[in-house]
Design a protein around this motif. Structure first.
Motif, short mmCIF file in Angstrom:
data_model
loop_
_atom_site.label_atom_id
_atom_site.label_comp_id
_atom_site.label_asym_id
_atom_site.label_seq_id
_atom_site.Cartn_x
_atom_site.Cartn_y
_atom_site.Cartn_z
N ARG A 1 0.85 -1.19 0.00
CA ARG A 1 0.00 0.00 0.00
C ARG A 1 0.88 1.24 0.00
O ARG A 1 2.09 1.17 0.27
N PHE A 2 0.26 2.36 -0.30
CA PHE A 2 0.97 3.63 -0.24
C PHE A 2 0.72 4.27 1.13
O PHE A 2 -0.28 3.99 1.79
N THR A 3 1.65 5.10 1.54
CA THR A 3 1.47 5.80 2.81
C THR A 3 0.18 6.61 2.76
O THR A 3 -0.20 7.14 1.72
N GLU A 4 -0.48 6.70 3.90
CA GLU A 4 -1.64 7.59 3.98
C GLU A 4 -1.13 9.03 4.05
O GLU A 4 -0.08 9.30 4.64
N ALA A 5 -1.86 9.93 3.45
CA ALA A 5 -1.40 11.32 3.37
C ALA A 5 -2.59 12.26 3.43
O ALA A 5 -3.74 11.87 3.18
N GLY A 6 -2.31 13.50 3.78
CA GLY A 6 -3.37 14.50 3.86
C GLY A 6 -2.81 15.90 3.79
O GLY A 6 -1.59 16.11 3.79
N LEU A 7 -3.71 16.86 3.73
CA LEU A 7 -3.34 18.27 3.66
C LEU A 7 -3.59 18.91 5.02
O LEU A 7 -4.68 18.77 5.58
N ALA A 8 -2.58 19.57 5.56
CA ALA A 8 -2.71 20.24 6.86
C ALA A 8 -2.58 21.74 6.65
O ALA A 8 -1.59 22.21 6.06
N ILE A 9 -3.56 22.48 7.12
CA ILE A 9 -3.55 23.94 7.00
C ILE A 9 -3.52 24.54 8.40
O ILE A 9 -4.41 24.29 9.21
N ALA A 10 -2.47 25.30 8.68
CA ALA A 10 -2.32 25.91 10.01
C ALA A 10 -3.43 26.93 10.24
O ALA A 10 -3.79 27.70 9.35
#
Length: 207
Positions: free
Chosen positions: A122-131
């Motif tokens: 599988r691929f690493t799980e990833a996401g967008l983080a906005i401060a």
């Protein structure tokens, strides 16, 4: 409106506290990465150690600076995440195709056995983080599961030939097959390349 449209493609998963260690960055051709931690579990894997990435540019001294304007970071990082999502979709399609073929072979010949065990990757799980905070200081990051340990590159993004160091590896045989399967399943439109990571996790993929 480009960045806003891209943001609409990602679900709002809530508010988390992200701690970033800027002391030892890893600099690539287009991204700069830092180690980080998230207070809760934004991923299904329950990982709290994350890799925190931003697009960067080099200054006149050749030093990477993660000072792209917010709009540029949003465009760059959301494009990277969309590539990540496409890679997941293509890999899922590969496994679904294998399941379909297996079922047919078993139906035709109940004594049939596969010649080797299909790796569960599988691929690493990833996401967008906005401060959150003052608009003038808002930063945006791509975060993904942190992989600790020796990386291995299986297939380069400039060739479909497995690298010589891994040519006899069962994993790379499967990855090479997956590229053929994805190309056929997408009617010649796409396949995943630049396979690298630490089995069973992969990252930095390209389409």
């Amino acid at each position: 409106m480009i960045a806003q449209t891209r943001l609409e493609w990602f679900e709002d998963e809530g508010v988390y506290t992200l701690t970033v260690d800027y002391s030892n960055p890893s600099v690539g051709a287009f991204k700069i990465a830092h180690k980080g931690q998230v207070e809760a579990f934004p991923f299904r894997s329950k990982a709290v150690n994350v890799c925190v990435k931003q697009g960067h540019q080099f200054d006149k001294n050749g030093i990477a600076q993660d000072d792209h304007p917010l709009r540029v970071q949003l465009t760059f990082l959301t494009d990277k995440l969309l590539t990540h999502q496409w890679a997941n979709t293509l890999l899922d399609a590969t496994y679904a195709h294998i399941t379909t073929v297996r079922q047919k072979l078993f139906a035709d010949n109940p004594t049939w056995k596969p010649c080797f065990k299909v790796p569960e990757l599988r691929f690493t799980e990833a996401g967008l983080a906005i401060a959150q905070g003052e608009a003038s200081r808002t930063k945006v990051y791509m975060i993904e599961e942190y992989i600790s340990g020796p990386f291995k590159k299986y297939i380069h993004n400039c060739s479909v030939q497995p690298l010589p160091s891994v040519q006899n590896d069962t994993v790379v045989i499967f990855l090479a097959f997956s590229q053929h399967a994805q190309y056929i399943l997408s009617n010649g439109l796409a396949f995943v390349s630049n396979y690298q990571g630490m089995c069973p996790l992969f990252l930095h993929i390209q389409i």
